[in-house]
Design a protein around this motif. Structure first.
Motif, PDB file in Angstrom:
ATOM      1  N   PHE A  84     -22.068 -41.531 -10.090  1.00  0.00           N
ATOM      2  CA  PHE A  84     -21.637 -40.710  -9.068  1.00  0.00           C
ATOM      3  C   PHE A  84     -20.680 -41.396  -8.680  1.00  0.00           C
ATOM      4  N   LYS A  85     -19.519 -40.645  -8.295  1.00  0.00           N
ATOM      5  CA  LYS A  85     -18.243 -41.273  -7.498  1.00  0.00           C
ATOM      6  C   LYS A  85     -18.116 -40.928  -6.156  1.00  0.00           C
ATOM      7  N   ILE A  86     -18.111 -42.005  -5.373  1.00  0.00           N
ATOM      8  CA  ILE A  86     -18.227 -42.071  -3.998  1.00  0.00           C
ATOM      9  C   ILE A  86     -17.073 -42.100  -3.374  1.00  0.00           C
ATOM     10  N   SER A  87     -16.324 -41.146  -2.509  1.00  0.00           N
ATOM     11  CA  SER A  87     -14.883 -41.301  -2.147  1.00  0.00           C
ATOM     12  C   SER A  87     -14.829 -41.702  -0.673  1.00  0.00           C
ATOM     13  N   ASN A  88     -13.915 -42.509  -0.118  1.00  0.00           N
ATOM     14  CA  ASN A  88     -13.580 -42.451   1.303  1.00  0.00           C
ATOM     15  C   ASN A  88     -12.253 -41.937   1.540  1.00  0.00           C
ATOM     16  N   PRO A  89     -12.166 -40.863   2.249  1.00  0.00           N
ATOM     17  CA  PRO A  89     -10.850 -40.241   2.230  1.00  0.00           C
ATOM     18  C   PRO A  89     -10.036 -40.575   3.577  1.00  0.00           C
ATOM     19  N   ASN A  90     -10.714 -41.524   4.417  1.00  0.00           N
ATOM     20  CA  ASN A  90     -10.438 -42.022   5.706  1.00  0.00           C
ATOM     21  C   ASN A  90      -9.357 -43.203   5.695  1.00  0.00           C
ATOM     22  N   MET A 144     -37.058 -42.726 -11.200  1.00  0.00           N
ATOM     23  CA  MET A 144     -35.659 -42.394 -10.960  1.00  0.00           C
ATOM     24  C   MET A 144     -35.396 -43.478 -10.065  1.00  0.00           C
ATOM     25  N   GLU A 145     -34.132 -44.068 -10.121  1.00  0.00           N
ATOM     26  CA  GLU A 145     -33.577 -45.405  -9.145  1.00  0.00           C
ATOM     27  C   GLU A 145     -32.089 -45.306  -9.219  1.00  0.00           C
ATOM     28  N   VAL A 146     -31.730 -45.754  -7.795  1.00  0.00           N
ATOM     29  CA  VAL A 146     -30.119 -45.830  -7.782  1.00  0.00           C
ATOM     30  C   VAL A 146     -29.825 -47.113  -7.519  1.00  0.00           C
ATOM     31  N   GLN A 147     -28.521 -47.553  -8.169  1.00  0.00           N
ATOM     32  CA  GLN A 147     -28.121 -48.940  -8.195  1.00  0.00           C
ATOM     33  C   GLN A 147     -26.416 -48.905  -8.147  1.00  0.00           C
ATOM     34  N   PRO A 148     -25.821 -49.741  -7.216  1.00  0.00           N
ATOM     35  CA  PRO A 148     -26.452 -50.336  -6.115  1.00  0.00           C
ATOM     36  C   PRO A 148     -27.029 -49.567  -4.944  1.00  0.00           C
ATOM     37  N   ALA A 149     -27.848 -50.166  -4.031  1.00  0.00           N
ATOM     38  CA  ALA A 149     -28.165 -49.374  -3.077  1.00  0.00           C
ATOM     39  C   ALA A 149     -27.310 -49.544  -1.690  1.00  0.00           C
ATOM     40  N   GLN A 150     -26.320 -50.297  -1.876  1.00  0.00           N
ATOM     41  CA  GLN A 150     -25.248 -50.051  -0.636  1.00  0.00           C
ATOM     42  C   GLN A 150     -23.991 -50.482  -1.237  1.00  0.00           C
ATOM     43  N   LEU A 151     -22.957 -49.871  -0.840  1.00  0.00           N
ATOM     44  CA  LEU A 151     -21.316 -50.086  -0.854  1.00  0.00           C
ATOM     45  C   LEU A 151     -20.734 -50.278   0.216  1.00  0.00           C
ATOM     46  N   ASP A 152     -19.711 -51.172   0.120  1.00  0.00           N
ATOM     47  CA  ASP A 152     -18.497 -51.055   1.050  1.00  0.00           C
ATOM     48  C   ASP A 152     -17.393 -50.379   0.400  1.00  0.00           C
ATOM     49  N   ILE A 153     -16.900 -49.436   0.851  1.00  0.00           N
ATOM     50  CA  ILE A 153     -15.875 -48.755   0.359  1.00  0.00           C
ATOM     51  C   ILE A 153     -14.504 -48.739   1.169  1.00  0.00           C
ATOM     52  N   PRO A 154     -13.222 -49.323   0.633  1.00  0.00           N
ATOM     53  CA  PRO A 154     -12.049 -49.485   1.530  1.00  0.00           C
ATOM     54  C   PRO A 154     -11.546 -48.108   1.792  1.00  0.00           C
ATOM     55  N   PRO A 155     -10.336 -48.025   2.761  1.00  0.00           N
ATOM     56  CA  PRO A 155      -9.854 -46.616   2.773  1.00  0.00           C
ATOM     57  C   PRO A 155      -9.238 -46.150   1.695  1.00  0.00           C
ATOM     58  N   GLU A 211     -10.133 -45.269  -0.956  1.00  0.00           N
ATOM     59  CA  GLU A 211     -10.637 -45.704  -2.368  1.00  0.00           C
ATOM     60  C   GLU A 211     -12.177 -45.082  -2.576  1.00  0.00           C
ATOM     61  N   HIS A 212     -12.500 -45.151  -3.942  1.00  0.00           N
ATOM     62  CA  HIS A 212     -13.849 -44.888  -4.054  1.00  0.00           C
ATOM     63  C   HIS A 212     -14.466 -45.923  -5.266  1.00  0.00           C
ATOM     64  N   ARG A 213     -15.872 -45.534  -5.167  1.00  0.00           N
ATOM     65  CA  ARG A 213     -16.773 -46.534  -5.900  1.00  0.00           C
ATOM     66  C   ARG A 213     -17.799 -45.565  -6.616  1.00  0.00           C
ATOM     67  N   TYR A 214     -18.371 -46.230  -7.718  1.00  0.00           N
ATOM     68  CA  TYR A 214     -19.470 -45.672  -8.522  1.00  0.00           C
ATOM     69  C   TYR A 214     -20.862 -46.300  -8.126  1.00  0.00           C
ATOM     70  N   VAL A 215     -21.883 -45.366  -8.273  1.00  0.00           N
ATOM     71  CA  VAL A 215     -23.142 -45.854  -8.195  1.00  0.00           C
ATOM     72  C   VAL A 215     -23.856 -45.082  -9.236  1.00  0.00           C
ATOM     73  N   THR A 216     -25.007 -45.598  -9.946  1.00  0.00           N
ATOM     74  CA  THR A 216     -25.701 -44.824 -10.916  1.00  0.00           C
ATOM     75  C   THR A 216     -27.177 -44.753 -10.651  1.00  0.00           C
ATOM     76  N   VAL A 217     -27.531 -43.630 -10.964  1.00  0.00           N
ATOM     77  CA  VAL A 217     -29.092 -43.192 -11.169  1.00  0.00           C
ATOM     78  C   VAL A 217     -29.440 -43.245 -12.349  1.00  0.00           C
ATOM     79  N   TYR A 218     -30.657 -44.061 -12.623  1.00  0.00           N
ATOM     80  CA  TYR A 218     -31.210 -44.245 -13.836  1.00  0.00           C
ATOM     81  C   TYR A 218     -32.549 -43.624 -13.944  1.00  0.00           C
ATOM     82  N   PHE A 219     -32.775 -42.994 -14.812  1.00  0.00           N
ATOM     83  CA  PHE A 219     -33.810 -42.198 -15.028  1.00  0.00           C
ATOM     84  C   PHE A 219     -34.718 -42.637 -16.573  1.00  0.00           C
TER      85      PHE A 219
END
Length: 391
Positions: free
Chosen positions: A29-35, A62-73, A75-83
């Motif tokens: 999952f691509k998580i973006s911070n547009p602010n 099903m499990e998500v990793q990492p459970a927490q992220l800090d995203i700069p203005p 920018e975006h980061r990725y999290v992964t869900v494992y099944f």
């Protein structure tokens, strides 16, 4: 939104095999911070949907990793869900991304539904297509002359939706060999692998064997591939034919007026004697020898000459050799020396010619004549009978 951040967008990537350290498959999952300010985002996967899906040991697959992220203005980061399911079932869940301290209902949280089907690796035997009465794959070779060899394919296909690790093992055999057997192979969904099974009979009769297909992580996919073939021996057979063909002889194309010769062997595997005879020579085909005796346990080389005087095509032309079982007189007498119609001896003959004085006179000349065929009779002992040997 609190802290000036927001969950922004969540874009799930396509499912793929996870790293070797984690079983099962994964989705990114691509998580973006547009602010303009950083934000911290918490991630969670919460079971939902059907309550019939089993949960092994109380742990949802099903499990998500990492459970927490800090995203700069901006920018975006990725999290992964494992099944990683441990049962054949359908699992449903909700993926949540929540901004810490977010106050704007429109941007403080992103959710989407997750669904995964638990399945097992699946391999089918595509070739051979023949089956035993019990429904098991069957490789059935046709009757084959001793000393000849024939190869048939064994084709495996992954008809499942996940990669499958498989192998085919076959015990040692003197008449069957499996090229590619004993090696572990990973087949992606929809892909195939072909192994080569060769039959080389060394004794007359029916030969049977089997090979075992095993699929990692799916013991129910194990299959036995049955193998059968029959070897036989002709009393009289052709050997050393060009291009390693059986009962077939091919001449290369060539210009008219240029003869081409092919030599092959006629072999007598029996304990009786035979008289062979090829068809009368034609303008295109000539056998040497054309007629002869083939003693028990012996072989004879035959040369076939193709010498067309005009454009001609023979595709195919059957030339049958006549075989008649014989014995020599008197009854029980040993076989005489080898004989065929290419064997010649010198013979003196008298010929009348006109002399220089115009008178007729007799002269003696030496000419080559075919050796007389040894006396023999047709034999029907032990059920022997005349036959044709087509080429």
């Amino acid at each position: 939104a609190g802290g000036g951040g927001g969950a922004g967008e969540g874009s799930p990537g396509g499912g793929k095999a996870s790293s070797a350290k984690r079983p099962g498959v994964s989705a990114n999952f691509k998580i973006s911070n547009p602010n303009k300010v950083s934000c911290s985002v918490d991630f969670a996967v919460k079971p939902g949907g059907s309550a019939d899906a089993p949960v092994e040991g109380g742990q949802f697959p099903m499990e998500v990793q990492p459970a927490q992220l800090d995203i700069p203005p901006h920018e975006h980061r990725y999290v992964t869900v494992y099944f990683a399911p441990k049962a054949i079932s359908t699992y449903q869940a909700v993926f949540e991304a929540t901004v810490q301290g977010g106050g704007d209902p429109k941007t403080k949280q992103f959710t989407c539904d997750l669904r995964g089907d638990g399945t097992l690796p699946h391999i089918t035997v595509e070739e051979p297509s023949a089956l035993t009465p019990e429904g098991a794959p069957l490789v059935k070779f046709p009757r084959l002359l001793l000393g000849k060899r024939l190869t048939r394919p064994i084709t495996l296909r992954n008809n499942g939706i996940i990669p499958a690790v498989c192998r085919v093992d076959m015990p040692h055999s003197n008449v069957f060999t499996l090229s590619g057997g004993g090696a572990t192979t990973t087949l992606e969904p929809g892909r195939t692998q072909t192994l080569q099974l060769t039959f080389t009979p060394d004794a007359a009769g029916v030969h049977t064997h089997s090979a075992r297909l095993s699929v990692k992580q799916n013991q129910f996919e194990a299959q036995t591939i049955h193998i059968t073939g029959e070897g036989y021996m002709e009393e009289v057979m052709f050997t050393n034919l060009p291009h390693d063909l059986d009962d077939e002889l091919r001449f290369d194309d060539g210009p008219v007026g240029k003869s081409r010769e092919v030599a092959f062997t006629v072999k007598n595997n029996s304990k009786r004697h035979w008289r062979f005879e090829w068809p009368e020579n034609t303008a295109d085909f000539k056998f040497a020898p054309r007629v002869g005796h083939l003693h028990a346990g012996t072989s004879k080389t035959v040369v076939l000459t193709f010498a067309p005087s005009a454009p001609a095509t023979h595709a195919p032309a059957e030339l049958a050799m006549s075989l008649v079982p014989i014995s020599y007189e008197p009854a029980g007498a040993p076989a005489p020396g080898d004989w065929d119609d290419t064997m010649k001896v010198d013979k003196e003959v008298e010929e009348e010619v006109e002399g220089s004085d115009g008178q007729t006179e007799t002269v003696t000349k030496t000419v080559k004549v075919v050796v007389e065929e040894p006396a023999h009779v047709t034999s029907t002992a032990d059920g022997a009978e005349a036959r044709q040997g087509p080429l």
